[in-house]
Design a protein around this motif. Structure first.
Motif, PDB file in Angstrom:
ATOM      1  N   GLU A 193       0.819  -1.207   0.000  1.00 26.78           N
ATOM      2  CA  GLU A 193       0.000   0.000   0.000  1.00 26.78           C
ATOM      3  C   GLU A 193       0.853   1.257   0.000  1.00 26.78           C
ATOM      4  O   GLU A 193       1.791   1.377   0.787  1.00 26.78           O
ATOM      5  N   CYS A 194       0.485   2.177  -0.878  1.00 30.26           N
ATOM      6  CA  CYS A 194       1.115   3.491  -0.936  1.00 30.26           C
ATOM      7  C   CYS A 194       0.055   4.480  -1.400  1.00 30.26           C
ATOM      8  O   CYS A 194      -0.337   4.477  -2.567  1.00 30.26           O
ATOM      9  N   PHE A 195      -0.443   5.288  -0.459  1.00 25.15           N
ATOM     10  CA  PHE A 195      -1.497   6.253  -0.752  1.00 25.15           C
ATOM     11  C   PHE A 195      -0.942   7.667  -0.670  1.00 25.15           C
ATOM     12  O   PHE A 195       0.231   7.868  -0.364  1.00 25.15           O
ATOM     13  N   ASP A 196      -1.810   8.654  -0.906  1.00 21.06           N
ATOM     14  CA  ASP A 196      -1.395  10.050  -0.745  1.00 21.06           C
ATOM     15  C   ASP A 196      -0.987  10.310   0.702  1.00 21.06           C
ATOM     16  O   ASP A 196      -0.039  11.042   0.967  1.00 21.06           O
ATOM     17  N   THR A 197      -1.737   9.711   1.652  1.00 22.79           N
ATOM     18  CA  THR A 197      -1.410   9.803   3.069  1.00 22.79           C
ATOM     19  C   THR A 197      -1.303   8.391   3.611  1.00 22.79           C
ATOM     20  O   THR A 197      -2.256   7.613   3.533  1.00 22.79           O
ATOM     21  N   ASN A 198      -0.137   8.052   4.154  1.00 25.78           N
ATOM     22  CA  ASN A 198       0.117   6.713   4.689  1.00 25.78           C
ATOM     23  C   ASN A 198       0.364   6.826   6.185  1.00 25.78           C
ATOM     24  O   ASN A 198       1.121   7.683   6.633  1.00 25.78           O
ATOM     25  N   SER A 199      -0.265   5.932   6.945  1.00 28.39           N
ATOM     26  CA  SER A 199      -0.156   5.987   8.398  1.00 28.39           C
ATOM     27  C   SER A 199       0.264   4.622   8.944  1.00 28.39           C
ATOM     28  O   SER A 199       0.802   3.779   8.227  1.00 28.39           O
ATOM     29  N   PHE A 200      -0.029   4.413  10.213  1.00 27.67           N
ATOM     30  CA  PHE A 200       0.374   3.208  10.932  1.00 27.67           C
ATOM     31  C   PHE A 200      -0.147   1.934  10.259  1.00 27.67           C
ATOM     32  O   PHE A 200       0.589   0.957  10.113  1.00 27.67           O
TER      33      PHE A 200
END
Length: 195
Positions: free
Chosen positions: A24-31
């Motif tokens: 997964e690699c999105f515009d915003t990546n979190s925990f």
């Protein structure tokens, strides 16, 4: 990846691709994305060791030249994420235990410990973010929210319901005095009888 064929002819050969990695690699990546990508790194490590490394050993036993077959070992990246006591997740866990721990202080610890690592890039400013260079590509993670997501506390009403369980083990696990979960108030446990 080719023209659809209504029916395979006898003896016809095909190559199929199975994508088992949900990187997964999105515009915003979190925990959450980091944990998913960690699982994918572990799958990639397994794949590398069981397909490439073992196959190259077999080639060597059979006298076949496998010197032109290369693959990148992602063990250093797994160490960056998983190693204790100084791995990314270990630091995240440690910071979550401190009452004054914050996403910013966690990110600063990441930068101090990993800035010189091949698979880690710190941002130019003081933003609580960092980039991990995964086997599938670089992913920039926003550290904001990491600690709260890592703590993953149960809601007080869930803890209260678990304390009312008919199952002794469940009840014991969520009893404050037994060292279980903290949160909702429960009934005091009667003192133990005997020695």
């Amino acid at each position: 990846l080719g023209p659809k064929v209504a029916k395979m002819r006898a003896g016809e050969k095909t190559i199929s691709i199975l994508d088992i990695f949900g990187f997964e690699c999105f515009d915003t990546n979190s925990f959450e994305q980091m944990l998913i990508n960690l699982a994918n790194e572990q799958l990639q490590f397994f794949f590398n060791n069981h397909i490439f490394a073992m196959e190259l050993e077999e080639y060597a036993r059979e006298g076949i030249d496998g010197s032109k077959i290369t693959f990148e070992d992602n063990q250093p990246l797994l160490d960056l994420l998983l190693q204790k006591p100084i791995g990314l997740l270990a630091i995240c866990d440690e910071e979550a235990l401190f009452p004054r721990g914050s996403d910013q202080s966690m990110a600063e610890k990441f930068h101090r410990n990993f800035a010189d690592k091949k698979h880690y890039t710190k941002p130019r400013g003081d933003d609580p973010q960092f980039t991990i260079h995964h086997y599938a590509g670089a992913v920039e993670y926003e550290a904001e929210g990491f600690l709260e997501k890592n703590r993953d506390n149960l809601a007080l009403d869930v803890v209260a319901a678990l304390r009312l369980s008919d199952r002794g083990l469940v009840k014991e696990l969520f009893d404050d005095e037994a060292g279980g979960a903290k949160g909702a108030k429960g009934k005091k446990k009667a003192p133990a009888k005997g020695g």
